[in-house]
Design an enzyme around this catalytic site. Structure first.
Site, short mmCIF file in Angstrom:
data_model
loop_
_atom_site.label_atom_id
_atom_site.label_comp_id
_atom_site.label_asym_id
_atom_site.label_seq_id
_atom_site.Cartn_x
_atom_site.Cartn_y
_atom_site.Cartn_z
N THR A 198 -42.55 -9.65 9.84
CA THR A 198 -42.33 -9.94 8.42
C THR A 198 -42.00 -8.70 7.60
O THR A 198 -41.82 -8.78 6.40
CB THR A 198 -43.57 -10.65 7.82
OG1 THR A 198 -44.73 -9.86 8.12
CG2 THR A 198 -43.76 -12.03 8.43
N GLY A 199 -41.89 -7.53 8.26
CA GLY A 199 -41.46 -6.33 7.55
C GLY A 199 -39.95 -6.32 7.40
O GLY A 199 -39.24 -7.18 7.95
N TYR A 237 -24.02 5.95 19.68
CA TYR A 237 -23.00 5.15 18.97
C TYR A 237 -21.65 5.85 19.11
O TYR A 237 -20.65 5.23 19.43
CB TYR A 237 -23.30 5.00 17.47
CG TYR A 237 -24.72 4.68 17.09
CD1 TYR A 237 -25.58 4.02 17.96
CD2 TYR A 237 -25.20 5.02 15.82
CE1 TYR A 237 -26.89 3.74 17.58
CE2 TYR A 237 -26.50 4.73 15.44
CZ TYR A 237 -27.34 4.10 16.33
OH TYR A 237 -28.63 3.83 15.95
N GLU A 294 -29.34 16.40 25.93
CA GLU A 294 -29.52 17.49 24.96
C GLU A 294 -30.14 18.68 25.67
O GLU A 294 -30.66 18.55 26.77
CB GLU A 294 -30.49 17.06 23.84
CG GLU A 294 -30.06 15.87 23.04
CD GLU A 294 -31.17 15.35 22.12
OE1 GLU A 294 -30.90 14.40 21.39
OE2 GLU A 294 -32.30 15.89 22.15
N HIS A 306 -35.33 16.52 17.34
CA HIS A 306 -36.14 15.86 18.36
C HIS A 306 -37.21 16.81 18.89
O HIS A 306 -36.92 17.98 19.16
CB HIS A 306 -35.27 15.41 19.55
CG HIS A 306 -34.43 14.21 19.24
ND1 HIS A 306 -33.27 13.95 19.93
CD2 HIS A 306 -34.57 13.22 18.35
CE1 HIS A 306 -32.75 12.83 19.46
NE2 HIS A 306 -33.51 12.38 18.50
#
Lengths: 377, 291
Positions: B17-18, B159, B209, B247
């Site tokens: 419900t967030g 992406y 990375e 990160h």
């Protein structure tokens, strides 16, 4: 986030690890005092390689101590001035060992690393013995013993190392540390001192445990306080910033993509001036204004490249936030844009209202930024 | 096929419900993900766009036969929610949260192992099996169905990388965001093993990375007998030593963490190493051609 050596040693002492009985020297102390001479006066800084940069000075008397303090407080170590000095008794060492606990992906949790040869050149030696534990409660002394047997022939030292290692693993879990490193862990020459002593200590806190650990929250506040005003405003938005030595200021989203854009700038013949990941912050003018203020205020930055590829972040909102930000911006530094991701098709129309151009690819955007930086004074 | 996720996964949403939960149920539901339940303590008996909401994961699993959990609660609550879903019988829990204490992830990973389950993340966009289903918030238009397995430590880089592959006509079986944290639900090595056993995956693209040990597992896989071809892009060649690049795991602490050591190790193991983003499609094609 790394804490200072004296803070790390206080933590070690609190969990029963022997550390030297040192004295702290604050900046501006007129006549620093120690319990006995000689002492090793050590600059308290977070960057590594302190010893090799002259950050540790031996002092045999009060005059030498005063001179050492003056010199160390005036020195920058990788751009960092010591906030404090630690004067530890100068101890005769029989052997230097290396012991650390850290988190490791392959172990799915904690690992213990041990080398019978510690000290400043630890990286040049063979890799340390490695005990992969996982969660702290899976630590087994007998498992570590069988790993240490081939590398540490002195069973008395081995057994001490095992019990220290267990304590460090428990501490790392209980106090949310990424790393607790003791280098050197020393066997002292004085035969009466059988305890192994931590002559240096490095603790890296897990900053995301700040909700349940007041020490970590205090370190976070300290980091904010040390930051200059413009950086603080950006950090308040949750941005992650690392200053680099180039002149193209980069505003990007996501750690991997930000590094990808940094690399692209270099591949195009330019130099990135920073890593600035604004994705943890709001995708609104409230988020972008402090990022621009930070880079506009940095005299090394000549051009700004905004490169964002958003999934959850919607590009129409980012474009409107940039429009609002630039409308009140005073700096004349050129800005190059490359937005891609969800609702990017709406960006050209929004950019058109204030004469901005959105590059279709990171390649062309980086090339333009490099070209502009070359012509900038 | 694909790995971990397709239309047959029955998904419950922890934190339904967030804002994130609601957006996910709409977005992923319209993409094809089978969403059967939400869990929100205090909101049991209500619904989100027709999907029933339960008080606990156990109640949700009992009523809906949910077998997969999407965890969308604030970082400090992730440990509780993920372990609850796993112990209720979910075999996969996808965690996207960043800013999560690493000790919590260590405990979640141990709970998953003890229950024969798996998690992915944290600090990740989730995963997508293009044309079938998605978990998390990957932008759907970057992906299309095809023979390439993709593993990424970084969301936005996945992406960017996937869009380049898609525009070049190279589709994906599954794109897995393993995340940028030092302890992961699924490591690069574990994701490679899953892709290895997926007959539809012909080759693998790894987006890595500087810092951490994931790339060692990638090199080990590439050297192994009968390995599928791997192309890899490592970002961070311009990252200075000793600084955390966003990160928690992206930090060059020693020489082995750096760009040069990693790319040399990968190249020596037969990985098609990209010189940078513009080289990604070329190396991916080379990997596919070798399959």
């Amino acid at each position: 986030m790394m804490i200072l050596e004296y803070e790390a040693k206080a933590m070690l002492r609190a969990v029963g690890v022997a550390v030297p009985d040192g004295s702290l020297i604050k900046p501006g102390a007129r006549a620093p005092r120690v319990r006995e001479y000689p002492v090793a006066v050590k600059a308290q800084v977070r960057s590594g390689g302190r010893g090799k940069q002259g950050g540790v000075i031996r002092a045999n008397n009060a005059a030498q101590l005063k001179a050492a303090a003056k010199k160390l407080f005036a020195t920058e170590f990788n751009g960092e001035k010591p906030e404090m000095l630690l004067a530890d008794p100068w101890l005769a060492i029989e052997r230097e060992l290396y012991l650390s606990v850290t988190v490791d992906s392959a172990a799915g949790g904690y690992v213990v690393l041990y080398s019978p040869k510690g000290g400043v050149n630890i990286e040049d030696g063979p890799p340390p013995a490695r005990y992969a534990i996982g969660p702290a409660w899976k630590f087994r002394a007998n498992e570590l013993r069988s790993i240490l047997e081939p590398v540490e022939s002195d069973y008395r030292i081995r057994e001490r190392v095992i019990s220290l290692a267990q304590r460090l693993v428990d501490t790392a879990a209980a106090r949310d540390c990424h790393t607790i490193e003791i280098n050197p862990l020393a066997k002292l020459a004085d035969a009466n001192l059988t305890e192994l002593m931590a002559l240096d200590g490095k603790v890296v806190y897990d900053e995301w445990a700040h909700n349940r650990n007041a020490d970590i929250e205090a370190q976070r506040q300290g980091e904010l306080k040390r930051a200059h005003k413009l950086l603080r405003a950006s950090m308040d938005m949750g941005h992650m910033y690392v200053k680099l030595d180039g002149n193209i200021g980069l505003i990007s989203g996501g750690a991997g993509m930000t590094m990808g854009a940094m690399d692209m700038i270099r591949d195009c013949g330019g130099k990135p001036g920073c890593f600035l990941d604004v994705s943890p912050g709001p995708a609104s003018a409230r988020g972008y204004k402090p990022a621009f203020a930070l880079l506009d205020g940095d005299p090394d930055v000549k051009v700004i490249l905004v490169s964002v590829f958003g999934g959850g972040t919607q590009m129409n909102r980012v474009a409107r936030a940039l429009k609002e930000t630039l409308a009140v911006r005073k700096s004349k530094k050129p800005v190059v844009f490359r937005l891609d991701g969800t609702f990017v098709e709406e960006v050209p129309a929004i950019f058109g209202t204030f004469g901005a151009h959105n590059h279709a690819t990171l390649e062309t955007a980086a090339k333009e930024a490099v070209k502009l930086a070359r012509h900038a004074k | 096929m694909s790995i971990l996720l397709d239309q047959t996964n029955r998904v419950l949403v922890m934190g339904a419900t967030g804002n994130y939960g609601k957006f996910f149920m709409k977005d992923a539901g319209s993409y094809g993900t089978t969403i059967v339940a939400g869990v929100s303590p205090g909101r049991g008996g209500t619904d989100v766009d027709g999907v029933p909401v339960f008080e606990s994961a156990r109640a949700a699993v009992a009523a809906t036969r949910a077998d997969t959990a999407m965890v969308f609660v604030p970082p400090v609550l992730v440990r509780a929610a993920a372990i609850e879903a796993i112990e209720a019988g979910c075999k996969l829990a996808v965690i996207t949260a960043d800013e999560m204490p690493v000790r919590d992830m260590i405990e979640i990973r141990a709970a998953a192992q003890a229950n024969g389950a798996r998690t992915t993340g944290p600090n990740s966009p989730g995963l997508i099996s293009p044309g079938k289903a998605k978990m998390g918030f990957m932008p759907s238009f970057c992906f299309m169905r095809g023979p390439m397995g993709v593993i990424s430590r970084s969301g936005s880089l996945s992406y960017e990388g996937s869009k380049r592959l898609t525009l070049a006509g190279i589709g994906q079986t599954t794109v897995v965001g393993i995340g940028g944290d030092p302890v992961k639900g699924t490591t690069a090595g574990e994701a490679l093993a899953l892709f290895h056993n997926d007959p539809e995956t012909k080759a693998i693209v790894y987006l890595g990375e500087i810092g951490g040990v994931e790339e060692i597992a990638v090199a080990e896989y590439a050297r192994s007998q009968g390995a599928k071809p791997v192309a890899a892009l490592i970002v961070g060649k311009t990252a200075p030593p000793g600084k955390k690049m966003g990160h928690a795991a992206a930090l060059v602490g020693s020489k082995a963490d750096g760009y040069t050591a990693k790319t040399q190790m990968l190249a020596k193991s037969g990985v098609y190493v990209c010189s940078g983003l513009p080289d990604l499609v070329k190396q991916a094609r080379a990997a596919l051609a070798a399959s």
